[in-house]
Each structure stands twice: as C-alpha cells, then as structure tokens.
Motif scaffolding. Structure first.
Motif, short mmCIF file in Angstrom:
data_model
loop_
_atom_site.label_atom_id
_atom_site.label_comp_id
_atom_site.label_asym_id
_atom_site.label_seq_id
_atom_site.Cartn_x
_atom_site.Cartn_y
_atom_site.Cartn_z
N LEU A 2 43.88 13.17 -30.30
CA LEU A 2 43.46 14.40 -30.96
C LEU A 2 42.61 15.22 -30.01
O LEU A 2 41.52 14.81 -29.61
CB LEU A 2 42.67 14.07 -32.23
N GLY A 3 43.13 16.38 -29.62
CA GLY A 3 42.43 17.27 -28.72
C GLY A 3 43.03 17.26 -27.33
O GLY A 3 43.25 16.20 -26.76
N GLY A 23 41.04 14.60 -23.64
CA GLY A 23 42.37 14.30 -24.15
C GLY A 23 43.42 14.30 -23.07
O GLY A 23 44.31 13.43 -23.04
N THR A 24 43.33 15.25 -22.15
CA THR A 24 44.29 15.34 -21.06
C THR A 24 44.16 14.16 -20.11
O THR A 24 45.16 13.55 -19.71
CB THR A 24 44.10 16.66 -20.28
N LEU A 25 42.92 13.82 -19.76
CA LEU A 25 42.70 12.67 -18.87
C LEU A 25 43.18 11.38 -19.51
O LEU A 25 43.80 10.53 -18.85
CB LEU A 25 41.22 12.56 -18.51
N THR A 26 42.93 11.23 -20.79
CA THR A 26 43.36 10.03 -21.50
C THR A 26 44.88 9.93 -21.53
O THR A 26 45.45 8.86 -21.27
CB THR A 26 42.80 10.02 -22.94
N ALA A 27 45.55 11.02 -21.84
CA ALA A 27 47.01 11.02 -21.88
C ALA A 27 47.60 10.69 -20.51
O ALA A 27 48.53 9.89 -20.41
CB ALA A 27 47.52 12.37 -22.37
N VAL A 52 47.71 16.17 -29.91
CA VAL A 52 47.64 17.17 -30.97
C VAL A 52 46.40 18.03 -30.75
O VAL A 52 45.30 17.51 -30.52
CB VAL A 52 47.55 16.49 -32.37
N ASP A 53 46.57 19.34 -30.79
CA ASP A 53 45.44 20.25 -30.62
C ASP A 53 45.66 21.46 -31.53
O ASP A 53 46.79 21.79 -31.88
CB ASP A 53 45.32 20.69 -29.16
N HIS A 62 46.67 25.41 -23.19
CA HIS A 62 45.61 24.59 -22.60
C HIS A 62 45.01 25.36 -21.44
O HIS A 62 45.72 25.87 -20.58
CB HIS A 62 46.17 23.26 -22.11
N VAL A 63 43.70 25.45 -21.41
CA VAL A 63 43.00 26.11 -20.30
C VAL A 63 42.53 25.03 -19.34
O VAL A 63 41.75 24.14 -19.70
CB VAL A 63 41.79 26.93 -20.81
#
Length: 59
Positions: free
Chosen positions: A8-9, A14-18, A35-36, A41-42
């Motif tokens: 979530l986020g 969230g990006t680093l985790t993915a 999911v955001d 995405h900036v």
C-alpha cells in the motif's frame, strides 16, 4: 501463482520494497501488487535537478 504480496503506497518506501521483493522472489512464486491513490509516481530524488535547470518539474 496464487500468492500475492500487496504493497500500500507507491512512495519511496513502497517502491523500494517492491523492487527488493522482485529481486528476492521468482515471478512464478509471487505476484507483487502496488496500490496507491495516485496514478503517477514522482521520483523525488530527480527533483534535485530542477533548481539547476537540469530537469523540468512536469517531467
């Protein structure tokens, strides 16, 4: 592939985790879903180049 990981986020965390999970697990094992509330995405580190004219805010 029945197992899903939902993040979530899509901010920095969230990006680093993915990205970390994608490298750690094979695509056939898990499906990673981010999911955001926003569609865009900036990439915030890229904003450092704006004051120096090396990047445009809208890009």
């Amino acid at each position: 592939m029945d197992t899903r990981i939902v993040i979530l986020g899509s901010g920095t965390a969230g990006t680093l985790t993915a990205n970390r999970l994608r490298r750690q697990y094979d695509e056939s094992e898990y499906r990673i879903i981010v999911v955001d509330q926003n569609d865009d995405h900036v990439y915030q580190p890229g904003l450092l180049f704006v004051p120096f004219g090396l990047a445009q805010p809208h890009a």
